[in-house]
Design a protein around this motif. Structure first.
Motif, PDB file in Angstrom:
ATOM      1  N   ASN A   1       0.843  -1.199   0.000  1.00 40.76           N
ATOM      2  CA  ASN A   1       0.000   0.000   0.000  1.00 40.76           C
ATOM      3  C   ASN A   1       0.880   1.251   0.000  1.00 40.76           C
ATOM      4  OD1 ASN A   1      -2.181   1.717   0.109  1.00 40.76           O
ATOM      5  ND2 ASN A   1      -2.726   1.268   2.230  1.00 40.76           N
ATOM      6  N   VAL A   2       1.719   1.372  -1.020  1.00 43.28           N
ATOM      7  CA  VAL A   2       2.615   2.529  -1.119  1.00 43.28           C
ATOM      8  C   VAL A   2       1.827   3.832  -1.194  1.00 43.28           C
ATOM      9  CG1 VAL A   2       4.333   3.674  -2.570  1.00 43.28           C
ATOM     10  CG2 VAL A   2       4.525   1.223  -2.130  1.00 43.28           C
ATOM     11  N   ALA A   3       0.725   3.833  -1.925  1.00 41.07           N
ATOM     12  CA  ALA A   3      -0.092   5.050  -2.050  1.00 41.07           C
ATOM     13  C   ALA A   3      -0.630   5.468  -0.685  1.00 41.07           C
ATOM     14  CB  ALA A   3      -1.244   4.818  -3.023  1.00 41.07           C
ATOM     15  N   GLY A   4      -1.116   4.508   0.099  1.00 40.79           N
ATOM     16  CA  GLY A   4      -1.616   4.827   1.427  1.00 40.79           C
ATOM     17  C   GLY A   4      -0.513   5.294   2.354  1.00 40.79           C
ATOM     18  N   ALA A   5       0.665   4.691   2.235  1.00 41.26           N
ATOM     19  CA  ALA A   5       1.797   5.081   3.067  1.00 41.26           C
ATOM     20  C   ALA A   5       2.221   6.519   2.751  1.00 41.26           C
ATOM     21  CB  ALA A   5       2.956   4.117   2.851  1.00 41.26           C
ATOM     22  N   LYS A   6       2.250   6.840   1.463  1.00 43.97           N
ATOM     23  CA  LYS A   6       2.616   8.211   1.083  1.00 43.97           C
ATOM     24  C   LYS A   6       1.568   9.207   1.572  1.00 43.97           C
ATOM     25  CE  LYS A   6       5.798   8.261  -2.777  1.00 43.97           C
ATOM     26  NZ  LYS A   6       6.085   8.940  -4.064  1.00 43.97           N
ATOM     27  N   ALA A   7       0.314   8.827   1.452  1.00 45.94           N
ATOM     28  CA  ALA A   7      -0.755   9.725   1.900  1.00 45.94           C
ATOM     29  C   ALA A   7      -0.643   9.987   3.396  1.00 45.94           C
ATOM     30  CB  ALA A   7      -2.117   9.116   1.568  1.00 45.94           C
ATOM     31  N   PHE A   8      -0.354   8.942   4.166  1.00 45.07           N
ATOM     32  CA  PHE A   8      -0.232   9.142   5.605  1.00 45.07           C
ATOM     33  C   PHE A   8       0.958  10.030   5.934  1.00 45.07           C
ATOM     34  CE2 PHE A   8       1.846   8.065   9.613  1.00 45.07           C
ATOM     35  CZ  PHE A   8       0.831   8.450  10.494  1.00 45.07           C
ATOM     36  N   LEU A   9       2.121   9.779   5.336  1.00 44.50           N
ATOM     37  CA  LEU A   9       3.312  10.558   5.677  1.00 44.50           C
ATOM     38  C   LEU A   9       3.172  12.018   5.265  1.00 44.50           C
ATOM     39  CD1 LEU A   9       6.250   8.077   4.970  1.00 44.50           C
ATOM     40  CD2 LEU A   9       5.209   8.714   7.161  1.00 44.50           C
ATOM     41  N   GLU A  10       2.514  12.260   4.138  1.00 40.61           N
ATOM     42  CA  GLU A  10       2.276  13.650   3.738  1.00 40.61           C
ATOM     43  C   GLU A  10       1.365  14.341   4.751  1.00 40.61           C
ATOM     44  OE1 GLU A  10       0.596  16.282  -0.034  1.00 40.61           O
ATOM     45  OE2 GLU A  10       1.098  14.161  -0.297  1.00 40.61           O
ATOM     46  N   TRP A  11       0.377  13.629   5.229  1.00 46.94           N
ATOM     47  CA  TRP A  11      -0.567  14.168   6.222  1.00 46.94           C
ATOM     48  C   TRP A  11       0.113  14.338   7.579  1.00 46.94           C
ATOM     49  CZ3 TRP A  11      -2.562  11.920  10.749  1.00 46.94           C
ATOM     50  CH2 TRP A  11      -3.711  12.520  11.294  1.00 46.94           C
ATOM     51  N   TRP A  12       0.857  13.324   8.036  1.00 43.27           N
ATOM     52  CA  TRP A  12       1.420  13.333   9.387  1.00 43.27           C
ATOM     53  C   TRP A  12       2.582  14.314   9.554  1.00 43.27           C
ATOM     54  CZ3 TRP A  12       6.128  11.141  11.557  1.00 43.27           C
ATOM     55  CH2 TRP A  12       6.131  11.165  12.962  1.00 43.27           C
ATOM     56  N   THR A  13       3.382  14.499   8.513  1.00 45.07           N
ATOM     57  CA  THR A  13       4.525  15.408   8.625  1.00 45.07           C
ATOM     58  C   THR A  13       4.166  16.859   8.364  1.00 45.07           C
ATOM     59  OG1 THR A  13       5.181  14.975   6.317  1.00 45.07           O
ATOM     60  CG2 THR A  13       6.192  13.603   8.036  1.00 45.07           C
ATOM     61  N   ALA A  14       2.907  17.137   7.995  1.00 44.56           N
ATOM     62  CA  ALA A  14       2.462  18.524   7.851  1.00 44.56           C
ATOM     63  C   ALA A  14       2.365  19.176   9.232  1.00 44.56           C
ATOM     64  CB  ALA A  14       1.105  18.573   7.151  1.00 44.56           C
ATOM     65  N   PRO A  15       2.576  20.492   9.327  1.00 45.20           N
ATOM     66  CA  PRO A  15       2.633  21.161  10.629  1.00 45.20           C
ATOM     67  C   PRO A  15       1.447  20.905  11.549  1.00 45.20           C
ATOM     68  CG  PRO A  15       3.436  22.643   8.943  1.00 45.20           C
ATOM     69  CD  PRO A  15       2.909  21.429   8.227  1.00 45.20           C
ATOM     70  N   GLU A  16       0.241  20.784  10.995  1.00 45.22           N
ATOM     71  CA  GLU A  16      -0.931  20.598  11.850  1.00 45.22           C
ATOM     72  C   GLU A  16      -0.812  19.346  12.719  1.00 45.22           C
ATOM     73  OE1 GLU A  16      -2.336  23.108   8.441  1.00 45.22           O
ATOM     74  OE2 GLU A  16      -0.915  21.480   8.764  1.00 45.22           O
ATOM     75  N   GLN A  17      -0.198  18.300  12.191  1.00 40.68           N
ATOM     76  CA  GLN A  17      -0.022  17.068  12.961  1.00 40.68           C
ATOM     77  C   GLN A  17       1.357  16.999  13.616  1.00 40.68           C
ATOM     78  OE1 GLN A  17      -3.229  17.212  11.231  1.00 40.68           O
ATOM     79  NE2 GLN A  17      -1.754  16.716   9.606  1.00 40.68           N
ATOM     80  N   PHE A  18       2.386  17.338  12.843  1.00 40.11           N
ATOM     81  CA  PHE A  18       3.762  17.142  13.319  1.00 40.11           C
ATOM     82  C   PHE A  18       4.087  18.043  14.503  1.00 40.11           C
ATOM     83  CE2 PHE A  18       8.476  17.366  12.804  1.00 40.11           C
ATOM     84  CZ  PHE A  18       8.722  16.016  12.991  1.00 40.11           C
ATOM     85  N   ARG A  19       3.516  19.250  14.501  1.00 43.71           N
ATOM     86  CA  ARG A  19       3.745  20.164  15.623  1.00 43.71           C
ATOM     87  C   ARG A  19       3.259  19.551  16.935  1.00 43.71           C
ATOM     88  NH1 ARG A  19       2.552  24.695  13.433  1.00 43.71           N
ATOM     89  NH2 ARG A  19       4.511  25.841  13.689  1.00 43.71           N
ATOM     90  N   LYS A  20       2.139  18.849  16.908  1.00 50.53           N
ATOM     91  CA  LYS A  20       1.630  18.193  18.117  1.00 50.53           C
ATOM     92  C   LYS A  20       2.609  17.123  18.596  1.00 50.53           C
ATOM     93  CE  LYS A  20      -3.172  18.765  16.548  1.00 50.53           C
ATOM     94  NZ  LYS A  20      -4.376  18.044  16.071  1.00 50.53           N
ATOM     95  N   TRP A  21       3.207  16.412  17.651  1.00 47.26           N
ATOM     96  CA  TRP A  21       4.157  15.352  17.978  1.00 47.26           C
ATOM     97  C   TRP A  21       5.405  15.926  18.644  1.00 47.26           C
ATOM     98  CZ3 TRP A  21       9.013  13.527  16.068  1.00 47.26           C
ATOM     99  CH2 TRP A  21       9.290  12.197  16.372  1.00 47.26           C
TER     100      TRP A  21
END
Length: 482
Positions: free
Chosen positions: A373-393
């Motif tokens: 599921n490379v497409a799903g993996a890329k979608a998650f990493l693009e979403w998770w590393t964006a500031p809205e999520q990554f800043r919380k981390w």
């Protein structure tokens, strides 16, 4: 220490000594990979330093530089995640020091799953077990879709990782360029095969009241040079709370001290060509002699056998008055000993004749080519590393993880508590393992063999700076000349 959660000893079936003996007779790439698996963020019993061997000829002195980060434009809004309903996604990560960080990642993954219809799971395992799991997945052609990686690992798995340059370029466009120490550990040649997420870092940890008792003129501004640190350490030891530093075989505190000191005194593993060893430098020899002259008067001498957890316990127990550490001592003290937390003062790494440096190498997350599921993996990493999520981390770790770009360094979670500011500042002085070369397979091998750390241990055991550094240079020649 910089990574308590990764401090698990190896089993008797896979000891560090056994791996080192295997490498001594000729290390191929698989052997190096196995060694790194054993060494990655683990704690093993320090081994006695072997006898010195003749040195290689000294290399020319390079001029150390501190990389400046690019300007940081505002980040764009997070893109809407790709809808991949009905697919599955699994992430494999090393355990994280702040437990709440793992809880947050699970929540974020659930949120992503609800938005996309992806059935997403994440597994956290001990860091020494992570690399064998990744290797097994690659060999079997099945396993996790996304893997967390320690610095230098992207080079080891370059043939097994999906190109993620498209996601990285979006991060750079929105947040500015990555620090030099990030690029030198995560990039493989000119390729982005994983996405940087920064690294745990260290700072000096002092008891302010002890600085006052020792007669330091301004306790709010601790010693800023290595020599002044050693001098105040003499007064600390007279007060029964010496400097505490680990020089054993563990992957956090010993290299934090040794690499930074080496660079501050003009030496490095290798020059920018990646071949010319630049370790046996006269200035470094003099710096090592300075350290030796203060070892007994200023330090807790049992540090030769310490691992990454020892200094935390010693500091919180009032046995030492100074150490290098991540924010973990402070975080623990706020929960367990508020009076000590109040008394703690942090300061960035000391500077030496060649400058001020911090040993940093970015962790990263990558997608395995064996993923279904490379497409799903890329979608998650693009979403998770964006500031809205990554800043919380980043925020939930209270300064323990320094960001990979300057974009986050002025965020409230670094600035709200003045005691945490030095951890953000450290990112500006970072250098990668293998500097002035890349944090590649050879740098990973030198780190896994503890060449730099063992040079210091040899010097402290023998009292002979020249012979110890000659030995270190010869060991580095064996690695970087291949």
């Amino acid at each position: 220490m910089r990574g308590e959660s990764r401090g698990h000893r190896l089993s008797s079936k896979l000891t560090r000594r056994g791996l080192l003996r295997g490498l001594a007779v000729g290390a191929a790439a698989p052997a190096v990979s196995a060694l790194l698996a054993a060494c990655a963020r683990g704690q093993a019993t320090p081994t006695p330093a072997p006898q010195p061997t003749p040195t290689a000829a000294p290399a020319a002195q390079p001029t150390p530089t501190v990389a400046a980060a690019s300007p940081t434009p505002a980040a764009p809004p997070t893109p809407t995640p790709v809808v991949l309903k009905g697919t599955k996604l699994n992430i494999l990560f090393g355990t994280l020091f702040v437990p709440e960080t793992q809880d947050l990642m699970k929540q974020q993954l659930q949120e992503f799953g609800k938005e996309t219809g992806v059935e997403a799971t994440i597994d956290f395992i001990n860091w020494p077990d992570l690399q064998p799991k990744i290797s097994a997945a690659v060999q079997a052609g099945a396993g996790p879709d996304i893997v967390g990686m320690f610095d230098t690992w992207p080079s080891l798995y370059k043939d097994a990782l999906v190109d993620v340059a498209d996601i990285v370029q979006k991060r750079i466009k929105g947040e500015g360029d990555y620090f030099d120490w990030v690029k030198k550990t995560v990039m493989v040649g000119d390729q982005w095969l994983s996405i940087p997420i920064g690294a745990p870092t260290s700072a000096q940890v002092y008891r302010k009241s002890l600085l006052e008792k020792a007669g330091w003129p301004d306790p709010n501004n601790p010693p800023d040079t290595w020599e002044d640190l050693f001098k105040i350490g003499v007064e600390f030891k007279k007060l029964g709370m010496p400097l505490g530093q680990a020089f054993g075989h563990s992957t956090g505190d010993p290299p934090s001290f040794c690499y930074a000191f080496m660079w501050a005194y003009g030496a490095m593993e290798v020059e920018a060509d990646g071949k010319t060893v630049a370790f046996n430098k006269p200035q470094f020899v003099e710096g090592m002699k300075l350290l030796l002259s203060y070892w007994k008067p200023a330090f807790d001498e049992t540090g030769l056998s310490w691992d990454d957890a020892t200094n935390n316990r010693a500091f919180l127990a009032g046995q030492i008055g100074w150490t290098f550490n991540g924010s973990s001592i402070y975080i623990a003290a706020k929960k367990q000993a508020p009076d000590i937390a109040e008394d703690i003062i942090h300061h960035i790494f000391p500077k030496g004749p060649a400058g001020r440096f911090n040993n940093l190498g970015s962790w990263s997350v990558g997608i395995l080519k064996v993923s279904k599921n490379v497409a799903g993996a890329k979608a998650f990493l693009e979403w998770w590393t964006a500031p809205e999520q990554f800043r919380k981390w980043l925020e939930i770790q209270q300064g323990y993880q320094v960001a990979p770009t300057q974009y986050y360094l002025n965020d409230p979670y670094y600035k709200a508590d003045p005691k945490l500011v030095p951890y953000a500042e450290a990112a500006k002085y970072g250098r990668n393992k293998g500097y002035a070369g890349l944090g590649n397979e050879k740098a990973a091998e030198a780190f896994a063999r503890y060449v730099v750390v063992d040079t210091f241990a040899r010097a402290l055991q023998s009292g002979n700076a020249e012979e110890a550094i000659q030995w270190g240079a010869s060991e580095l020649e064996k690695i970087y000349s291949r």
